[in-house]
Enzyme design. Structure first.
Site, PDB file in Angstrom:
ATOM      1  N   GLU A 350       2.085   1.589  -6.443  1.00  0.00           N
ATOM      2  CA  GLU A 350       0.930   1.439  -5.576  1.00  0.00           C
ATOM      3  C   GLU A 350       0.049   0.290  -6.052  1.00  0.00           C
ATOM      4  O   GLU A 350      -0.396   0.267  -7.205  1.00  0.00           O
ATOM      5  CB  GLU A 350       0.095   2.721  -5.549  1.00  0.00           C
ATOM      6  CG  GLU A 350       0.803   3.924  -4.979  1.00  0.00           C
ATOM      7  CD  GLU A 350      -0.049   5.172  -4.950  1.00  0.00           C
ATOM      8  OE1 GLU A 350       0.442   6.210  -4.488  1.00  0.00           O
ATOM      9  OE2 GLU A 350      -1.236   5.119  -5.399  1.00  0.00           O
ATOM     10  N   CYS A 351      -0.211  -0.665  -5.185  1.00  0.00           N
ATOM     11  CA  CYS A 351      -1.154  -1.763  -5.388  1.00  0.00           C
ATOM     12  C   CYS A 351      -0.862  -2.536  -6.682  1.00  0.00           C
ATOM     13  O   CYS A 351      -0.072  -3.467  -6.676  1.00  0.00           O
ATOM     14  CB  CYS A 351      -2.583  -1.236  -5.358  1.00  0.00           C
ATOM     15  SG  CYS A 351      -3.814  -2.538  -5.059  1.00  0.00           S
ATOM     16  N   ALA A 352      -1.484  -2.173  -7.789  1.00  0.00           N
ATOM     17  CA  ALA A 352      -1.209  -2.860  -9.046  1.00  0.00           C
ATOM     18  C   ALA A 352       0.275  -2.787  -9.392  1.00  0.00           C
ATOM     19  O   ALA A 352       0.862  -3.758  -9.884  1.00  0.00           O
ATOM     20  CB  ALA A 352      -2.036  -2.260 -10.175  1.00  0.00           C
ATOM     21  N   MET A 355       2.106  -5.281  -7.304  1.00  0.00           N
ATOM     22  CA  MET A 355       1.912  -6.633  -7.830  1.00  0.00           C
ATOM     23  C   MET A 355       2.804  -6.881  -9.042  1.00  0.00           C
ATOM     24  O   MET A 355       3.393  -7.954  -9.194  1.00  0.00           O
ATOM     25  CB  MET A 355       0.441  -6.828  -8.193  1.00  0.00           C
ATOM     26  CG  MET A 355      -0.502  -6.747  -7.000  1.00  0.00           C
ATOM     27  SD  MET A 355      -2.234  -6.535  -7.496  1.00  0.00           S
ATOM     28  CE  MET A 355      -2.541  -8.076  -8.348  1.00  0.00           C
ATOM     29  N   SER A 444       3.709  -0.177  -2.278  1.00  0.00           N
ATOM     30  CA  SER A 444       2.741  -0.382  -1.209  1.00  0.00           C
ATOM     31  C   SER A 444       1.381  -0.793  -1.761  1.00  0.00           C
ATOM     32  O   SER A 444       1.080  -0.576  -2.942  1.00  0.00           O
ATOM     33  CB  SER A 444       2.574   0.901  -0.395  1.00  0.00           C
ATOM     34  OG  SER A 444       1.965   1.908  -1.199  1.00  0.00           O
TER      35      SER A 444
END
Length: 487
Positions: A350-352, A355, A444
């Site tokens: 998720e997110c981090a 990335m 995501s």
């Protein structure tokens, strides 16, 4: 009796000593007061349980440290009302001081009718409000503001007001006189302006506890300040000292609301990325894994080796951009993770985490190598691209899922990708899609929470079981995949 009246009636039976700490606007001192009360209760060997309204990871970390136990989020957008009440009820009782920290202003929420506001939650849970007022630049005007708040919704019960950021004894006298003369509310105390005890604010709000130096000492100093300037004896009046494990983390689970759908027949070991760069996890989501007999193995992508014999890996939110160089330098972890994914490891990111799985992260003109599972480069922006609640439509079955996002980064893929979700509300990857898929990875920008309508924990366990086919995925594999190593 409609559903909301029924849920409110259920909440009336909650036997608890609870308070919701709120304010007219953000950055007024809600967290300071909540931290201070939590730590003072802990010092007195009182049982204390903290809660945070809304989709917040940072404040709960501070509150968990202050109270010595996990903080639970109460989110009227992502949770159904009965789930929200159940979360509060299962962790509150007559012998526990239950403290709910609000968000934004007392009557603010996503909906214009106030249905999901802090005030609405206070009424739903039958807890009085401790109002924190930022007194800078005002004295008599504060009485007008407080009266407006008291009269706006007469059904809200108030335990008292804390006057924060008092500049001098003269200022305190003027404010107290005005409130005593014009307002029907108890003044709990006057807290002086103390810049040294303010927690710095960053992109998502407060500076995260893992990044703060001397966190325990800071909380103790906040508690000393609250104790010295506030009359809190009545707030603790009905509580009795108990034997408190100051380092415990509650592993209870809301079984009344979420019945486990997956009962693992074999031991499942799931890695949990947890360090300064990755630490955004909901306490009740972690509880859900423990409730289902899952072994969570904490691991740091900053400084650890990837553990062997993992069945799955969760990489939550956080701030990889603040630790980009350290993440890039840990080549062995990146290489091992890439190989494990190429050989079948199931990953939820998720997110981090998303990335981190990309090829590289561009920051201030510098490019840092990441894992390289996803053929994309991440770039940072000074302003958030996605912020707030999202509503996703899962493409495989058209089921709608409530989640949230907050990111200052954008992703540029080398080629079109396969996605899991269509964006109904929010931004996601590009305003249209979210949840990129690759092998057994789903990553995501959206942050999920395990609820009845979005049982992501059970879904992930099912993916792990299906992908492992009853065998353990060894993260050290023979089929090596080479990734870049900046020497």
């Amino acid at each position: 009796m409609n559903k909301r009246e029924l849920d409110s009636a259920i909440a009336q039976n909650i036997a608890s000593n609870g308070y919701l700490i709120s304010a007219p606007w953000r950055s007024s001192g809600k967290t300071m007061v909540t931290l201070g009360l939590s730590r003072l209760a802990l010092r007195s060997n009182l049982s204390v349980q903290t809660f945070k309204k809304g989709p917040d990871y940072i404040d709960p970390l501070w509150l968990s440290i202050a109270s010595g136990t996990g903080c639970y989020n109460l989110d009227p957008y992502i949770q159904a009302e009965d789930e929200l009440i159940s979360t509060f009820q299962l962790h509150s009782n007559a012998d526990t001081l239950s403290l709910v920290e609000g968000t934004m202003g007392l009557h603010d929420g996503l909906r214009s009718d106030g249905y999901d506001s802090n005030a609405a939650i206070a009424k739903l849970l039958n807890v009085p409000v401790i109002l924190v007022m930022d007194c800078r630049g005002m004295h008599r005007t504060l009485a007008a503001l407080v009266n407006g708040i008291l009269e706006f919704d007469p059904e809200v019960n108030f335990a008292g007001v804390v006057l924060n950021r008092i500049r001098s004894a003269r200022h305190a006298g003027k404010v107290r006189t005005a409130l005593t003369e014009y307002c029907d509310i108890k003044v709990l105390g006057e807290v002086p302006e103390t810049d040294s005890l303010r927690i710095a604010e960053k992109q998502l709000g407060l500076k995260p506890a893992p990044e703060h130096t001397n966190t325990e000492q800071h909380i103790d100093r906040v508690a000393d300040l609250v104790q010295a300037h506030c009359d809190i004896s009545d707030l603790f009046r009905d509580l009795k000292p108990v034997v408190v494990n100051k380092n415990s983390v509650s592993l209870e689970f809301c079984t009344q609301t979420y019945a486990p759908e997956v009962v693992p027949q074999e031991s499942i070991r799931i890695g949990l990325a947890k360090d300064e760069a990755f630490h955004f996890y909901y306490q009740d989501d972690l509880d859900a894994f423990h409730q289902r007999g899952i072994e969570l193995i904490e691991v740091s992508p900053l400084c650890d080796e990837l553990p062997q014999n993992l069945d799955g890996l969760i990489i939550g939110g956080g701030f990889p951009e603040r630790y980009a160089e350290l993440l890039a330098d840990n080549y062995s972890f990146r290489a091992a993770l890439l190989n494990a994914i190429e050989n079948g490891l199931t990953v939820h990111a998720e997110c981090a985490g998303l990335m981190y799985l990309c090829r590289s992260l561009m920051l201030h003109g510098n490019v840092f190598d990441m894992v390289g599972v996803l053929p994309a480069q991440v770039s940072m922006s000074s302003k958030p691209l996605g912020r707030g609640y999202v509503r996703l439509r899962r493409l495989e079955d058209n089921v709608e899922i409530a989640a949230h996002e907050f990111h200052h980064s954008s992703i540029e893929f080398d080629a079109p990708q396969s996605f899991s979700y269509a964006i109904e509300r929010g931004y996601g990857m590009d305003g249209k899609s979210d949840g990129v898929q690759y092998r057994n990875v789903c990553a995501s920008y959206s942050h999920f929470r395990h609820t009845r309508s979005s049982p992501w924990v059970d879904d992930f366990i099912q993916r792990v079981q299906a992908n492992s086919r009853g065998t353990i995925c060894n993260t050290r594999v023979k089929d090596e995949v080479t990734i870049s190593q900046d020497l």
